[in-house]
Design an enzyme around this catalytic site. Structure first.
Site, PDB file in Angstrom:
ATOM      1  N   GLN A   1       0.865  -1.335  -0.154  1.00  0.00           N
ATOM      2  CA  GLN A   1      -0.244   0.168  -0.021  1.00  0.00           C
ATOM      3  C   GLN A   1       0.834   1.315  -0.078  1.00  0.00           C
ATOM      4  O   GLN A   1       0.735   2.294   0.729  1.00  0.00           O
ATOM      5  CB  GLN A   1      -0.809  -0.168   1.112  1.00  0.00           C
ATOM      6  CG  GLN A   1      -1.981  -1.161   1.305  1.00  0.00           C
ATOM      7  CD  GLN A   1      -2.757  -1.153   2.131  1.00  0.00           C
ATOM      8  OE1 GLN A   1      -2.537  -1.167   3.307  1.00  0.00           O
ATOM      9  NE2 GLN A   1      -4.192  -1.053   1.805  1.00  0.00           N
ATOM     10  N   HIS A   2       1.715   1.233  -0.927  1.00  0.00           N
ATOM     11  CA  HIS A   2       2.733   2.470  -1.015  1.00  0.00           C
ATOM     12  C   HIS A   2       3.206   2.572  -2.441  1.00  0.00           C
ATOM     13  O   HIS A   2       3.147   1.542  -3.074  1.00  0.00           O
ATOM     14  CB  HIS A   2       3.936   2.343  -0.105  1.00  0.00           C
ATOM     15  CG  HIS A   2       4.736   1.288  -0.106  1.00  0.00           C
ATOM     16  ND1 HIS A   2       5.657   1.203  -0.992  1.00  0.00           N
ATOM     17  CD2 HIS A   2       4.937   0.324   0.885  1.00  0.00           C
ATOM     18  CE1 HIS A   2       6.319  -0.150  -0.842  1.00  0.00           C
ATOM     19  NE2 HIS A   2       5.642  -0.593   0.231  1.00  0.00           N
ATOM     20  N   ALA A   3       4.053   3.525  -2.615  1.00  0.00           N
ATOM     21  CA  ALA A   3       4.778   3.810  -4.065  1.00  0.00           C
ATOM     22  C   ALA A   3       5.944   4.152  -3.481  1.00  0.00           C
ATOM     23  O   ALA A   3       6.165   4.795  -2.223  1.00  0.00           O
ATOM     24  CB  ALA A   3       4.022   4.788  -5.008  1.00  0.00           C
TER      25      ALA A   3
END
Length: 141
Positions: free
Chosen positions: A53-55
């Site tokens: 749940q990230h970039a």
């Protein structure tokens, strides 16, 4: 606009197995499209857990389920989404920088190995999807 989804790809590694068992070799800069600076793995997550749940602004990753299975959802911030199923220990997924990733649907025996192009730096993580969308628009201009 630079489309980072075009760079996401499945990788199949050479399986050097014989009657003694299987052997998969993964080398940075050869099988992996970058030099490996960090490796970590996840296990013990059940099917209801969502990881990632990230970039990342700079880091590229290759994810390999060396045991069990999991799914990886990749989004580009422009409405494009792809789901990959990692269920063979001789395949992985290459994730370039600036794509949003979510790992989920872990089997009970899942061991997800992650190879990274950079050492850990918390400041290059984008952990809020709305912030990611804003940043990807600026990143691509």
């Amino acid at each position: 606009m630079l489309n980072h989804m075009d760079r996401v790809k499945m990788i199949e590694f050479k399986d050097m197995g014989d009657e003694r068992g299987q052997l998969v070799i993964v080398e940075g800069g050869m099988d992996i499209p970058f030099e490996i600076k960090r490796a970590f793995y996840m296990y013990g997550s059940d099917a209801t857990v969502v990881r990632g749940q990230h970039a990342n602004r700079r880091t590229e990753f290759v994810l390999i389920n060396v045991a069990g299975s999991s799914k990886v959802k990749v989004l580009d911030g422009a409405g494009n989404e792809t789901i990959f199923c990692l269920n063979r220990p001789n395949t992985g997924i290459y994730l370039p920088n600036m794509v949003w990733k979510e790992m989920y649907d872990f089997s009970a025996d899942s061991v997800l190995l992650v190879l990274a192009s950079e050492h850990y730096d918390d400041t290059e993580y984008i952990r809020n999807y709305e912030d990611y969308i804003k940043e990807i628009r600026n990143f691509s201009d």
